[in-house]
Design a protein around this motif. Structure first.
Motif, PDB file in Angstrom:
ATOM      1  N   ARG A   1      -2.494  -2.063  -3.835  1.00 51.74           N
ATOM      2  CA  ARG A   1      -2.454  -3.353  -3.150  1.00 51.74           C
ATOM      3  C   ARG A   1      -1.221  -4.147  -3.536  1.00 51.74           C
ATOM      4  O   ARG A   1      -0.580  -3.870  -4.548  1.00 51.74           O
ATOM      5  N   SER A   2      -0.919  -5.166  -2.753  1.00 52.78           N
ATOM      6  CA  SER A   2       0.202  -6.058  -3.040  1.00 52.78           C
ATOM      7  C   SER A   2      -0.225  -7.141  -4.022  1.00 52.78           C
ATOM      8  O   SER A   2      -1.306  -7.724  -3.885  1.00 52.78           O
ATOM      9  N   SER A   3       0.631  -7.415  -4.993  1.00 51.95           N
ATOM     10  CA  SER A   3       0.338  -8.489  -5.945  1.00 51.95           C
ATOM     11  C   SER A   3       0.653  -9.863  -5.351  1.00 51.95           C
ATOM     12  O   SER A   3       0.208 -10.885  -5.880  1.00 51.95           O
ATOM     13  N   MET A   4       1.402  -9.883  -4.246  1.00 53.36           N
ATOM     14  CA  MET A   4       1.809 -11.158  -3.632  1.00 53.36           C
ATOM     15  C   MET A   4       1.056 -11.466  -2.344  1.00 53.36           C
ATOM     16  O   MET A   4       0.740 -12.617  -2.056  1.00 53.36           O
ATOM     17  N   GLU A   5       0.769 -10.427  -1.548  1.00 56.14           N
ATOM     18  CA  GLU A   5       0.100 -10.622  -0.257  1.00 56.14           C
ATOM     19  C   GLU A   5      -1.400 -10.363  -0.396  1.00 56.14           C
ATOM     20  O   GLU A   5      -1.801  -9.364  -0.976  1.00 56.14           O
ATOM     21  N   LYS A   6      -2.207 -11.254   0.151  1.00 52.70           N
ATOM     22  CA  LYS A   6      -3.666 -11.091   0.060  1.00 52.70           C
ATOM     23  C   LYS A   6      -4.166 -10.330   1.282  1.00 52.70           C
ATOM     24  O   LYS A   6      -4.683 -10.921   2.236  1.00 52.70           O
TER      25      LYS A   6
ATOM     26  N   ASP B   1      12.775   2.322   8.617  1.00 49.94           N
ATOM     27  CA  ASP B   1      12.313   1.048   9.164  1.00 49.94           C
ATOM     28  C   ASP B   1      10.922   1.107   9.787  1.00 49.94           C
ATOM     29  O   ASP B   1      10.161   0.147   9.710  1.00 49.94           O
ATOM     30  N   ASN B   2      10.588   2.213  10.431  1.00 53.36           N
ATOM     31  CA  ASN B   2       9.308   2.272  11.136  1.00 53.36           C
ATOM     32  C   ASN B   2       8.196   2.938  10.322  1.00 53.36           C
ATOM     33  O   ASN B   2       7.211   3.417  10.873  1.00 53.36           O
ATOM     34  N   ALA B   3       8.359   2.966   9.005  1.00 55.04           N
ATOM     35  CA  ALA B   3       7.292   3.473   8.140  1.00 55.04           C
ATOM     36  C   ALA B   3       6.060   2.583   8.291  1.00 55.04           C
ATOM     37  O   ALA B   3       6.175   1.376   8.474  1.00 55.04           O
ATOM     38  N   ARG B   4       4.881   3.185   8.219  1.00 53.64           N
ATOM     39  CA  ARG B   4       3.638   2.448   8.412  1.00 53.64           C
ATOM     40  C   ARG B   4       2.709   2.615   7.208  1.00 53.64           C
ATOM     41  O   ARG B   4       2.671   3.670   6.586  1.00 53.64           O
ATOM     42  N   LYS B   5       1.970   1.561   6.919  1.00 55.43           N
ATOM     43  CA  LYS B   5       1.017   1.616   5.812  1.00 55.43           C
ATOM     44  C   LYS B   5      -0.202   2.432   6.217  1.00 55.43           C
ATOM     45  O   LYS B   5      -0.751   2.256   7.302  1.00 55.43           O
ATOM     46  N   LEU B   6      -0.620   3.330   5.333  1.00 58.43           N
ATOM     47  CA  LEU B   6      -1.842   4.100   5.535  1.00 58.43           C
ATOM     48  C   LEU B   6      -3.026   3.300   5.000  1.00 58.43           C
ATOM     49  O   LEU B   6      -2.957   2.731   3.903  1.00 58.43           O
ATOM     50  N   SER B   7      -4.093   3.248   5.744  1.00 60.50           N
ATOM     51  CA  SER B   7      -5.277   2.531   5.275  1.00 60.50           C
ATOM     52  C   SER B   7      -6.027   3.339   4.222  1.00 60.50           C
ATOM     53  O   SER B   7      -6.687   2.781   3.349  1.00 60.50           O
ATOM     54  N   ALA B   8      -5.927   4.665   4.304  1.00 55.51           N
ATOM     55  CA  ALA B   8      -6.594   5.521   3.330  1.00 55.51           C
ATOM     56  C   ALA B   8      -5.871   6.856   3.234  1.00 55.51           C
ATOM     57  O   ALA B   8      -5.209   7.286   4.172  1.00 55.51           O
ATOM     58  N   ILE B   9      -5.998   7.487   2.068  1.00 55.26           N
ATOM     59  CA  ILE B   9      -5.377   8.786   1.841  1.00 55.26           C
ATOM     60  C   ILE B   9      -6.209   9.517   0.785  1.00 55.26           C
ATOM     61  O   ILE B   9      -6.840   8.877  -0.072  1.00 55.26           O
TER      62      ILE B   9
ATOM     63  N   GLY C   1       0.824  -1.200   0.000  1.00 50.96           N
ATOM     64  CA  GLY C   1       0.000   0.000   0.000  1.00 50.96           C
ATOM     65  C   GLY C   1       0.855   1.246   0.000  1.00 50.96           C
ATOM     66  O   GLY C   1       2.056   1.207  -0.321  1.00 50.96           O
ATOM     67  N   VAL C   2       0.256   2.360   0.354  1.00 50.73           N
ATOM     68  CA  VAL C   2       0.960   3.640   0.463  1.00 50.73           C
ATOM     69  C   VAL C   2       1.418   3.791   1.912  1.00 50.73           C
ATOM     70  O   VAL C   2       0.616   3.660   2.838  1.00 50.73           O
TER      71      VAL C   2
END
Length: 413
Positions: A229-234, A187-195, A177-178
């Motif tokens: 989305r990730s093409s590898m992770e569901k 290292d501590n970057a986090r995925k945003l659920s929405a933007i 994701g973004v």
């Protein structure tokens, strides 16, 4: 029955195994009862290899022939993915960009989409076929093949989604994701659920490579629902939409950074009133993208003008300015290389004054010199020494509390 546009990037289709995985992801969507259009990039490093071969033959190959060459990369992918889907028992058909009705302006290497004739793709969807389209390419007037430049497959996918009035456009990539910043370096970057569209557009323009700015522009202008989305992770990715709830009341949503920046300074500009427009009109006409601009005027003295560009544009910029020196009326040009741009982005900045001051204070406390500044309602950018770029990204990420766990945003896989 919903219509879903899926886009898979070069890494996602980088091997036969990966193409099989993509075929399975497409089939999953089809099994949900949806119509599916799939846009793909060239496999892995194919485009780089094609460019390399051309450079072995010529230091300055024809831009027309480069488009002819580079457009073949996506054609390989659409054929292989269609073959994989057919082998799994699914009716699929592939189209090049021009077969899919994608029309562009007559510019080689960085064309913009002007129109899409959806009749052929729509006819195949009526037959419930899976349609596979080559990204990154189109056709200009006179039957000339063009390519859309960096991130062109993203743009193709979103433009098709808009033209077909798709219910959703999923951008599959090698990240989930973004993120609040680039997780490869922080290292501590986090995925945003929405933007929001605006925040994503700023991040994309400022160096975040997840989505190309043109793709985000299309999505915003036509109200296309996007998810990275990730093409590898569901797992759920990042939803990009008009209105987004503030996560943990974050004023700043992300930190972006970009290296290989050059500061060009034009000294002794005798007529700052007409000179300014003349310089930037000239650069724009020659496809030179100018970013941060600073003009310095002292009464009774010639003006000076500084602006930032990418390293790759320096030679052409200097050549263009020197060629028009007499008309532009300036004394000399200087430039500084090995610079970078660091930026903070967040829609919460509109109603929270003092964010820029906090950013500059944090940089100053860490002995990071700011050389140029640019602001908008939802971003602040600073040009700094390139060697300090990653340090700046990490300390700003921490200072604006982006490393904590972020509140989830509910949406379906």
């Amino acid at each position: 029955m919903a219509l879903i546009v899926q886009k898979f990037g070069g890494t996602s289709v980088g091997s036969i195994e990966n193409i099989q995985n993509v075929a399975n992801r497409v089939i999953e969507e089809k099994k949900h009862g949806n119509n599916v259009v799939v846009v793909v990039s060239a496999m892995g490093k194919t485009t780089d290899k094609l460019v390399g071969m051309a450079r072995e033959l010529s230091s300055n190959p024809s831009r027309r022939e480069m488009d002819m060459l580079l457009s073949t990369g996506e054609q390989v992918t659409i054929s292989l993915l269609t073959i994989a889907l057919n082998a799994k028992g699914y009716d699929a058909t592939s189209f090049t960009g021009w077969q899919a009705g994608i029309k562009t302006e007559p510019i080689h290497g960085n064309a913009r989409i002007t129109d899409i004739d959806t009749s052929i793709v729509a006819a195949e969807l009526e037959k419930e076929k899976i349609v596979i389209v080559a990204g990154f390419q189109g056709l200009a007037e006179g039957g000339v093949i063009t390519t859309l430049g960096r991130g062109g497959s993203d743009t193709t996918a979103v433009a098709l989604a808009a033209a077909l009035k798709a219910d959703k456009c999923d951008i599959y990539t090698d990240v989930t994701g973004v993120f609040t910043t680039d997780p490869r370096y922080v290292d501590n970057a986090r995925k945003l659920s929405a933007i929001s569209y605006d925040e994503m557009l700023e991040l994309a323009n400022l160096g975040a490579g997840v989505l190309h700015p043109r793709a985000v522009e299309f999505a915003k202008n036509y109200g296309v629902s996007l998810e990275v989305r990730s093409s590898m992770e569901k797992e759920s990715g990042t939803v990009i939409e008009e209105d987004v709830e503030m996560e943990q009341n974050l004023v700043v949503r992300g930190v972006a950074f970009e290296d290989e920046i050059i500061r060009v300074t034009i000294i002794g500009l005798s007529n700052s009133l007409t000179g300014l427009s003349s310089i930037f009109s000239l650069l724009a006409k020659n496809q030179i993208n100018v970013d941060i601009i600073i003009q310095s005027i002292t009464e009774g003295q010639p003006a000076s003008l500084s602006f930032s560009i990418k390293n790759e544009d320096l030679t052409d910029t200097i050549k263009i300015l020197e060629k028009n020196r007499e008309a532009l009326e300036y004394d000399r040009i200087e430039w500084e290389s090995e610079l970078a741009k660091i930026s903070i982005v967040g829609s919460g900045m509109i109603s929270n004054p003092g964010v820029a001051a906090e950013m500059f204070n944090v940089l100053a406390l860490n002995d990071i010199v700011v050389k140029m500044v640019s602001t908008s309602e939802i971003k602040v950018s600073a040009v700094i020494d390139q060697e300090k770029m990653l340090e700046a990204a990490k300390i700003l990420h921490e200072a604006f509390q982006l490393s904590g766990n972020l509140v989830s945003h509910k949406h379906s896989l």
